[in-house]
Enzyme design. Structure first.
Site, PDB file in Angstrom:
ATOM      1  N   ARG A 214       0.809  -1.210   0.000  1.00  0.00           N
ATOM      2  CA  ARG A 214       0.000   0.000   0.000  1.00  0.00           C
ATOM      3  C   ARG A 214       0.849   1.269   0.000  1.00  0.00           C
ATOM      4  O   ARG A 214       0.596   2.186  -0.795  1.00  0.00           O
ATOM      5  CB  ARG A 214      -0.954   0.000   1.207  1.00  0.00           C
ATOM      6  CG  ARG A 214      -2.219  -0.828   0.998  1.00  0.00           C
ATOM      7  CD  ARG A 214      -2.707  -1.408   2.294  1.00  0.00           C
ATOM      8  NE  ARG A 214      -1.733  -2.350   2.835  1.00  0.00           N
ATOM      9  CZ  ARG A 214      -1.624  -3.622   2.433  1.00  0.00           C
ATOM     10  NH1 ARG A 214      -2.450  -4.075   1.516  1.00  0.00           N
ATOM     11  NH2 ARG A 214      -0.721  -4.419   2.935  1.00  0.00           N
ATOM     12  N   THR A 215       1.845   1.353   0.885  1.00  0.00           N
ATOM     13  CA  THR A 215       2.643   2.580   0.949  1.00  0.00           C
ATOM     14  C   THR A 215       3.378   2.820  -0.363  1.00  0.00           C
ATOM     15  O   THR A 215       3.347   3.928  -0.919  1.00  0.00           O
ATOM     16  CB  THR A 215       3.655   2.505   2.110  1.00  0.00           C
ATOM     17  OG1 THR A 215       2.951   2.280   3.336  1.00  0.00           O
ATOM     18  CG2 THR A 215       4.452   3.790   2.217  1.00  0.00           C
ATOM     19  N   LYS A 242      27.128  -5.199  -3.062  1.00  0.00           N
ATOM     20  CA  LYS A 242      28.580  -5.090  -3.206  1.00  0.00           C
ATOM     21  C   LYS A 242      29.226  -4.436  -1.993  1.00  0.00           C
ATOM     22  O   LYS A 242      30.434  -4.237  -1.960  1.00  0.00           O
ATOM     23  CB  LYS A 242      28.923  -4.282  -4.464  1.00  0.00           C
ATOM     24  CG  LYS A 242      28.341  -4.862  -5.743  1.00  0.00           C
ATOM     25  CD  LYS A 242      28.634  -3.943  -6.933  1.00  0.00           C
ATOM     26  CE  LYS A 242      28.022  -4.477  -8.205  1.00  0.00           C
ATOM     27  NZ  LYS A 242      28.264  -3.568  -9.365  1.00  0.00           N
ATOM     28  N   ARG A 263      11.809   3.413   3.028  1.00  0.00           N
ATOM     29  CA  ARG A 263      11.424   2.525   4.127  1.00  0.00           C
ATOM     30  C   ARG A 263      12.630   1.659   4.476  1.00  0.00           C
ATOM     31  O   ARG A 263      13.320   1.157   3.582  1.00  0.00           O
ATOM     32  CB  ARG A 263      10.239   1.642   3.747  1.00  0.00           C
ATOM     33  CG  ARG A 263       9.968   0.535   4.763  1.00  0.00           C
ATOM     34  CD  ARG A 263       8.707  -0.242   4.455  1.00  0.00           C
ATOM     35  NE  ARG A 263       7.519   0.560   4.715  1.00  0.00           N
ATOM     36  CZ  ARG A 263       6.278   0.079   4.651  1.00  0.00           C
ATOM     37  NH1 ARG A 263       6.075  -1.201   4.342  1.00  0.00           N
ATOM     38  NH2 ARG A 263       5.246   0.869   4.898  1.00  0.00           N
ATOM     39  N   HIS A 291       5.698   5.779  11.300  1.00  0.00           N
ATOM     40  CA  HIS A 291       5.153   5.735   9.954  1.00  0.00           C
ATOM     41  C   HIS A 291       4.285   6.982   9.794  1.00  0.00           C
ATOM     42  O   HIS A 291       3.057   6.912   9.828  1.00  0.00           O
ATOM     43  CB  HIS A 291       4.323   4.468   9.760  1.00  0.00           C
ATOM     44  CG  HIS A 291       4.071   4.103   8.331  1.00  0.00           C
ATOM     45  ND1 HIS A 291       4.270   4.984   7.287  1.00  0.00           N
ATOM     46  CD2 HIS A 291       3.615   2.959   7.763  1.00  0.00           C
ATOM     47  CE1 HIS A 291       3.946   4.387   6.147  1.00  0.00           C
ATOM     48  NE2 HIS A 291       3.554   3.162   6.397  1.00  0.00           N
TER      49      HIS A 291
END
Length: 462
Positions: A214-215, A242, A263, A291
């Site tokens: 959703r986000t 890497k 996120r 959030h």
């Protein structure tokens, strides 16, 4: 009553002489072959019957012959709003105003900014009242009164969010919330002219180091609806494999875009990364931390569904220890006059740092382990899942959870709403989805409009 029916090709039966719940014990349809069945009955906003089981208590019904008939009041009350307004902007509809363009544009538009309330009938001079019978105006989305030919356009707010990072709900105050919600409200109702070209030529960079549906998709949708484009970092295919640091990755990404959303599973990592970039960075969730954009859309949804955030009781249920959504929401709600109730197993209670913050703001809090005990006073039931990915072992995950069913909602207020940040696992029965009080899918959609508002404001486009 609103009746949901389900028909199956195999379920055929003959109507008996009397149905199970019939008082008359007689029916003129006796012996008729039928196919299908009634699976759900919703009466006055509550599920009272589902799959053969009556949930309503005796006496819940009402004799319609005893309900007095009241003539409708066609007086429309116009109420001014301001940046300090406690409630969300209201949109009024009535059959008392007709197609007279001067009447609608002059009176309705002329009332903007007027303090107090005024009756439409009193506001319209006698010479301006149409002699012909009034006809209902055109209604756009969610009952908004608007001209069919030319949509109503509200002024864009003044704000100081341009080129700012969005990292925590602690950076918001009531004025900023009102500004964000005003823009989101305009976008939701498509009142902004040229909305699909606002961010033309701008690029959003997304960096999700943790799974998201959703986000992530709502940010992508929001940017594209504003006319911008999106580039996405896939950690599993990046130079992180890497040995490149997250900070160096973010520094490089900002060179390819105008605004970023990130996120990360580590609390505080997004805020730390923001120190290395000059372009706006939005926290899309940092582990069990915060959030902020979810909290914004949650409060926006409460305003949309109930009409106000003041004077209500919000009950948060589930994994309150690991749920960053409830951590941010509890903090953000301290800007309003609310009461917070927490329902969780003892080992998954709301963290002390959150409850201490809420207490310092003078907000009343109450803790429960029994959901039914908290239900009668609840106006907003905010359910969260038990977050398996936050537990150190499968054994630690095996905790008691709360299952919301139609039977549970019988004890709820008729006007209560059910919210959930999603994804849902097994804490809300799918039978709840058809209940008018289930707001979680509308809540998810509101995320697009809130994120459209944030993107446009941070980019300085409105």
């Amino acid at each position: 009553a609103v009746v949901s029916t389900q028909s199956t090709g195999e379920e055929k039966w003959i109507i008996p002489s009397a149905m199970r719940y019939s008082k008359a014990q007689w029916t003129p349809f006796e012996g008729m072959p039928v196919q299908g069945s009634v699976s759900r009955v919703v009466l006055r906003g509550s599920t009272v019957y589902i799959d053969g089981k009556v949930l309503a208590k005796p006496g819940y019904g009402m004799n319609v012959r005893d309900v007095p008939t009241v003539a409708p009041d066609h007086t429309v009350q116009l109420r001014a709003t301001s940046e300090s307004e406690e409630e969300r902007p209201r949109f009024y509809s009535s059959d008392s105003y007709g197609p007279d363009a001067e009447l609608r544009s002059g009176v309705i538009g002329g009332m903007v900014g007027v303090s107090g309330t005024a009756s439409l009938a009193a506001a319209v001079p006698a010479s301006k009242k149409p002699s012909a019978p009034f006809m209902p105006p055109y209604f756009g989305k969610v009952g908004l009164v608007q001209e069919a030919e030319e949509p109503l356009v509200l002024p864009i707010v003044r704000h100081n969010l341009t080129r700012k990072h969005i990292l925590s709900v602690s950076q918001f105050d009531r004025k900023i919330l009102h500004q964000i919600f005003t823009v989101a409200n305009q976008f939701k109702r498509n009142l902004y002219p040229g909305i699909n070209a606002l961010a033309a030529g701008c690029v959003l960079g997304t960096m999700f180091f943790e799974p998201s549906t959703r986000t992530h998709l709502s940010f992508v949708s929001a940017m594209q609806r504003l006319g911008g484009t999106v580039i996405q970092l896939s950690p599993s295919e990046s130079s992180l494999l890497k040995g490149e640091s997250v900070e160096d990755t973010v520094r490089n990404i900002q060179g390819y875009c105008d605004i970023m959303v990130m996120r990360h599973p580590t609390p505080g990592k997004v805020e730390q990364s923001a120190r290395y970039v000059s372009k706006p960075l939005i926290n899309g969730g940092d582990g069990v931390g915060e959030h902020p954009t979810q909290a914004l859309l949650d409060v926006f949804t409460i305003r949309e569904e109930i009409g106000t955030v003041n004077g209500i009781t919000v009950t948060m249920v589930g994994d309150l220890k690991h749920g960053r959504t409830v951590h941010s929401l509890a903090r953000l709600l301290t800007l309003y006059n609310v009461k917070l109730q927490y329902v969780s197993p003892p080992e998954l209670v709301m963290p002390e740092e959150v409850t201490s913050y809420v207490a310092e703001k003078g907000i009343k809090q109450e803790v429960f382990t029994d959901l039914l005990a908290a239900m009668p006073a609840t106006d907003v039931l905010y359910v969260t899942r038990i977050q398996k990915e936050r537990f150190p072992s499968p054994e630690a995950y095996e905790k008691d959870s709360y299952l919301l069913t139609p039977e549970t909602l019988i004890k709820a207020k008729p006007g209560m709403i059910v919210m959930h940040p999603l994804p849902r696992v097994n804490e809300i029965s799918v039978e709840i989805d058809a209940d008018p009080r289930a707001a979680y899918f509308r809540q998810a959609e509101n995320g697009v409009y809130i994120r459209m508002a944030l993107l446009a404001m941070l980019l300085g486009k409105c």
